[in-house]
Design an enzyme around this catalytic site. Sequence first.
Site, PDB file in Angstrom:
ATOM      1  N   ASP A 107       0.840  -1.197   0.000  1.00  0.00           N
ATOM      2  CA  ASP A 107       0.000   0.000   0.000  1.00  0.00           C
ATOM      3  C   ASP A 107       0.880   1.254   0.000  1.00  0.00           C
ATOM      4  OD1 ASP A 107      -3.061   0.792   0.543  1.00  0.00           O
ATOM      5  OD2 ASP A 107      -1.839   2.013   1.882  1.00  0.00           O
ATOM      6  N   HIS A 272      -7.144  -6.988   0.635  1.00  0.00           N
ATOM      7  CA  HIS A 272      -6.060  -6.005   0.547  1.00  0.00           C
ATOM      8  C   HIS A 272      -4.965  -6.274   1.571  1.00  0.00           C
ATOM      9  CE1 HIS A 272      -4.102  -2.153  -0.067  1.00  0.00           C
ATOM     10  NE2 HIS A 272      -4.314  -1.810   1.187  1.00  0.00           N
TER      11      HIS A 272
END
Length: 292
Positions: A107, A272
């Site tokens: 991320d 994620h």
Amino acid sequence: MEPIIDGFDYRRVQVAPGVELNVAVGGAGEPVVLLHGFPQTHLMWRHVAADLAGEYRVICPDLRGYGDSDKPADVDGRVYSKRNMAADVVALARALGHERFALAGHDRGALVAFRAGLDHPDAITRLALLDVVPTVDTWEVMSGVSAAVGFHLYLMAQPPGLPERLIGAEPDVFFGHFLDLWARDPRAIPAEVRAAYLRASRGAVDSIVADYRASAGVDVEDDQADRAAGNRLGMPVLVLQQDWGAALGYDAAGVWRAWAPDLRHVTVECGHFMAEEDPAAVAKALRELLAG
């Protein structure tokens, strides 16, 4: 007591004037640095780091502006540029005795790692990037109603004042939204770790917003300059990501191949937070990259 990575030593390391990073270090062997994402801290790597520490020296910092690392004021819109944050990582590794090291980021940490690979190619031996595309490409592929998934990018891109006030009014609701929405398996982030993430984010609203604001400004400019100059990632690169290409209508592997000629691109089935949702698969993929 705050959760930690068991078996790792904790220290603070100065990486720039007025900036110290909180870092957990464990294991022995060739160095690998693991960078966390949003809205997390170095703890997101707790499973993978412990796994890799049997073979490697594993270094897990909190990024500038996150966790227990320093949070300098963003006086010029550049304090939280990925260029500065990448320089932090290289300075950290050198302070720990490593001129060259492997680097993995998730991320926001993946954007820092990407910039480190471009700015410091002699320092980065191998690069793993989890669930992002480069900043300039992110803005280019998001359009129409599908861009609603990235509403936070647009919110935190606004001039100083409004985003900080809105998020600061209900920080646990804001940051908790992403922890809940982005995990396909909520059990991957247990209550004590979720609470630690929320405490850390609650105390870092201004710096987190500054990090994201930089990605709507100076980070785009830096990526555009590298693209125009034909700069590419020269080291072996592994990209692990969800099928964002199908979701947003673009060729994700093609986007990455334009930046990384020596690329292995893998689409994952978990959510994620893959280092927490499927740490065994992430550790296996990193081992293959490191050993290749």
